[in-house]
Design a protein around this motif. Structure first.
Motif, short mmCIF file in Angstrom:
data_model
loop_
_atom_site.label_atom_id
_atom_site.label_comp_id
_atom_site.label_asym_id
_atom_site.label_seq_id
_atom_site.Cartn_x
_atom_site.Cartn_y
_atom_site.Cartn_z
N UNK A 27 -33.72 39.63 18.09
CA UNK A 27 -33.36 40.66 19.06
C UNK A 27 -32.06 40.26 19.75
N UNK A 28 -31.12 41.16 20.01
CA UNK A 28 -31.18 42.58 19.66
C UNK A 28 -30.94 42.78 18.17
N UNK A 29 -31.28 43.96 17.69
CA UNK A 29 -31.04 44.29 16.30
C UNK A 29 -29.60 44.73 16.11
N UNK A 30 -29.18 44.80 14.87
CA UNK A 30 -27.83 45.25 14.58
C UNK A 30 -27.63 46.70 15.00
N UNK A 31 -28.65 47.53 14.80
CA UNK A 31 -28.49 48.93 15.20
C UNK A 31 -28.41 49.07 16.72
N UNK A 32 -29.11 48.21 17.45
CA UNK A 32 -29.02 48.25 18.90
C UNK A 32 -27.64 47.83 19.39
N UNK A 33 -27.10 46.77 18.78
CA UNK A 33 -25.77 46.31 19.17
C UNK A 33 -24.71 47.37 18.88
N UNK A 34 -24.82 48.01 17.72
CA UNK A 34 -23.87 49.07 17.39
C UNK A 34 -24.01 50.25 18.34
N UNK A 35 -25.24 50.66 18.62
CA UNK A 35 -25.47 51.81 19.50
C UNK A 35 -24.92 51.58 20.90
N UNK A 36 -24.92 50.33 21.35
CA UNK A 36 -24.43 50.03 22.69
C UNK A 36 -22.94 50.32 22.83
N UNK A 37 -22.25 50.41 21.69
CA UNK A 37 -20.82 50.73 21.70
C UNK A 37 -20.52 52.09 21.08
N UNK A 38 -21.57 52.92 20.96
CA UNK A 38 -21.38 54.28 20.48
C UNK A 38 -21.26 54.41 18.98
N UNK A 39 -21.80 53.42 18.24
CA UNK A 39 -21.69 53.43 16.78
C UNK A 39 -23.08 53.39 16.14
N UNK A 40 -23.09 53.55 14.82
CA UNK A 40 -24.31 53.38 14.05
C UNK A 40 -24.12 52.24 13.06
N UNK A 41 -25.14 51.42 12.93
CA UNK A 41 -25.16 50.42 11.87
C UNK A 41 -26.15 50.87 10.82
N UNK A 42 -25.81 50.62 9.55
CA UNK A 42 -26.71 51.04 8.50
C UNK A 42 -26.48 50.29 7.21
N UNK A 310 -15.43 34.41 7.87
CA UNK A 310 -14.51 35.39 7.30
C UNK A 310 -14.90 36.80 7.73
N UNK A 311 -16.19 37.09 7.68
CA UNK A 311 -16.66 38.42 8.06
C UNK A 311 -16.48 38.66 9.56
N UNK A 312 -16.71 37.66 10.37
CA UNK A 312 -16.55 37.84 11.82
C UNK A 312 -15.10 38.18 12.15
N UNK A 313 -14.16 37.46 11.54
CA UNK A 313 -12.75 37.75 11.81
C UNK A 313 -12.39 39.17 11.36
N UNK A 314 -12.90 39.56 10.20
CA UNK A 314 -12.62 40.90 9.68
C UNK A 314 -13.22 41.97 10.59
N UNK A 315 -14.47 41.81 10.95
CA UNK A 315 -15.12 42.82 11.79
C UNK A 315 -14.53 42.88 13.18
N UNK A 316 -14.09 41.74 13.71
CA UNK A 316 -13.44 41.77 15.03
C UNK A 316 -12.20 42.66 14.98
N UNK A 317 -11.47 42.60 13.87
CA UNK A 317 -10.30 43.47 13.72
C UNK A 317 -10.74 44.93 13.62
N UNK A 318 -11.64 45.21 12.71
CA UNK A 318 -12.07 46.59 12.50
C UNK A 318 -12.64 47.21 13.78
N UNK A 370 -23.64 40.61 14.31
CA UNK A 370 -24.15 40.93 15.64
C UNK A 370 -23.12 40.62 16.71
N UNK A 371 -22.48 39.46 16.61
CA UNK A 371 -21.48 39.10 17.60
C UNK A 371 -20.32 40.07 17.62
N UNK A 372 -19.87 40.47 16.44
CA UNK A 372 -18.75 41.41 16.37
C UNK A 372 -19.12 42.77 16.95
N UNK A 373 -20.32 43.26 16.63
CA UNK A 373 -20.76 44.54 17.16
C UNK A 373 -20.93 44.49 18.68
N UNK A 374 -21.46 43.38 19.17
CA UNK A 374 -21.70 43.24 20.60
C UNK A 374 -20.39 43.21 21.38
#
Length: 383
Positions: A27-42, A310-318, A370-374
């Protein structure tokens, strides 16, 4: 709205049994972290029969993982022409109907992938060899219109975002790919424009996406340039394209001990590309996220750390772009990843490019996601 048949509902029911034995998501889940910023994870998912050892809703463990972590699902293969249109005059929706029914009952949104894959390699045989007659442009346009109208009418409001066109740009040259339809219609641009205009008329509620795998690694410059040229052309011709889908099959292909340093070197060129896309008024999606780990050592510890860094750096950019909406993984478990068969490691070790391992245990990649979404910028909602 057409009614989904009884076979589909019965098949959908296969996934409604007990949640299974998958490890509970932290916890939190990926979908919860995304939703907190107005997005959807799937995630992508597949069709299957009850008890199948596959990434399907009919696999209780995988279904439980999807329920815990995901708000939106996308069919991995079951909506492509090869799956749903076995002949020019015939459609077969049985498998995708079941997937949509299960997703609807379980509260997921659905993305449509894809209304047209602009790559002859993945055409059904009948389309590659089709005789378009003495008025080929009209006949080809009619086939494309019929396909888009039939699919969008069948699923109506249940699908709110479509990859209308997939992979139209040749990555080696940056030029548009030629297909049987483009030869019939006098070029690739008329085919793509017709697909988007037909989709807008047929599904005015839906987000219309151009989806491609141009990426941030070296040797992708021609691909990125070709996509920018295509997007510029859409705007000049008034084609109704809302969003660029960035597939995000990112990869570490050469040996490295510092994935983060490699990511920092790639960042400026990648931001330049994304800035150009957003400046044209397009939104962004991450549509098919996973990590190809061929260049990392076989040892699981350092390999998982490299993938995560690698993924964290990429997602932080996106995720720094408020124009970015959904973040979609191309599968949640290494056990069922396409990378194992289509992108195998040269040493034969199983790829580890997903957020969960073979036994559905969360990996460092999940923590990175999760860190990037949060920490992401909040999404700017479309007008």
């Amino acid at each position: 709205m057409p009614t989904i048949d009884r076979r589909a509902l019965l098949a959908a029911g296969l996934g409604l049994f007990a949640a299974g034995t998958a490890t509970a998501a932290p916890s939190p889940t990926l979908k919860q972290a995304a939703a907190s910023k107005g997005r959807r994870f799937g995630s992508a998912f597949a069709f299957g029969t009850r008890g199948a050892d596959a990434g399907t809703f009919a696999n209780p463990d995988y279904a439980a993982l999807l329920r815990r972590e995901c708000a939106v699902l996308v069919p991995e293969n079951e909506m492509k022409w090869q799956a749903i249109r076995p002949a020019a005059d015939r459609f077969d929706f049985a498998r995708f109907d079941a997937m949509v029914a299960w997703a609807h009952v379980n509260g997921f949104a659905i993305r449509g992938h894809t209304l047209f894959w602009a790559y002859s390699r993945w055409f059904p045989e009948w389309l590659t060899t089709h005789d378009f007659g003495h008025r080929p442009a009209i006949a080809a346009a009619a086939i494309l219109t019929d396909h888009i109208d039939t699919v969008t009418a069948r699923y109506g409001q249940r699908i709110d975002s479509y990859d209308v066109v997939n992979e139209a740009v040749d990555p080696d040259t940056g030029q548009l790919r030629q297909t049987a339809l483009s030869h019939a219609m006098g070029g690739t641009e008329p085919v793509l424009d017709h697909a988007f205009r037909t989709a807008r008329a047929a599904a005015p509620h839906a987000e219309l996406v151009y989806n491609d795998y141009m990426s941030w690694e070296d040797r992708n410059q021609h691909h990125r340039a070709g996509v920018l040229t295509l997007l510029e052309g859409f705007r000049k011709r008034g084609v109704p394209v809302d969003t660029l889908g960035v597939q995000s099959h990112i990869g570490l292909f050469a040996p490295t001990t510092d994935a983060g340093a490699l990511a920092r070197r790639l960042e400026p060129g990648w931001r330049e590309f994304l800035d150009a896309v957003v400046a044209m008024g397009y939104r962004l999606l991450v549509t098919e996220l996973d990590v190809r780990d061929k260049g990392l050592p076989v040892a699981i510890g350092p390999r998982d750390r490299g993938v995560a860094d690698f993924a964290r750096a990429y997602l932080d950019i996106m995720l720094s772009y408020p124009a970015l909406g959904d973040v979609i993984a191309w599968g949640m478990s290494d056990r069922y990843s396409w990378l194992r068969t289509f992108e195998p490691r040269p040493d034969g070790a199983p790829a580890r490019g997903c957020a969960y391992d073979n036994a559905f245990r969360p990996k460092p990649l999940r923590s990175a996601m999760l860190g990037a979404l949060t920490n992401a910028a909040s999404r700017r909602r479309p007008r």
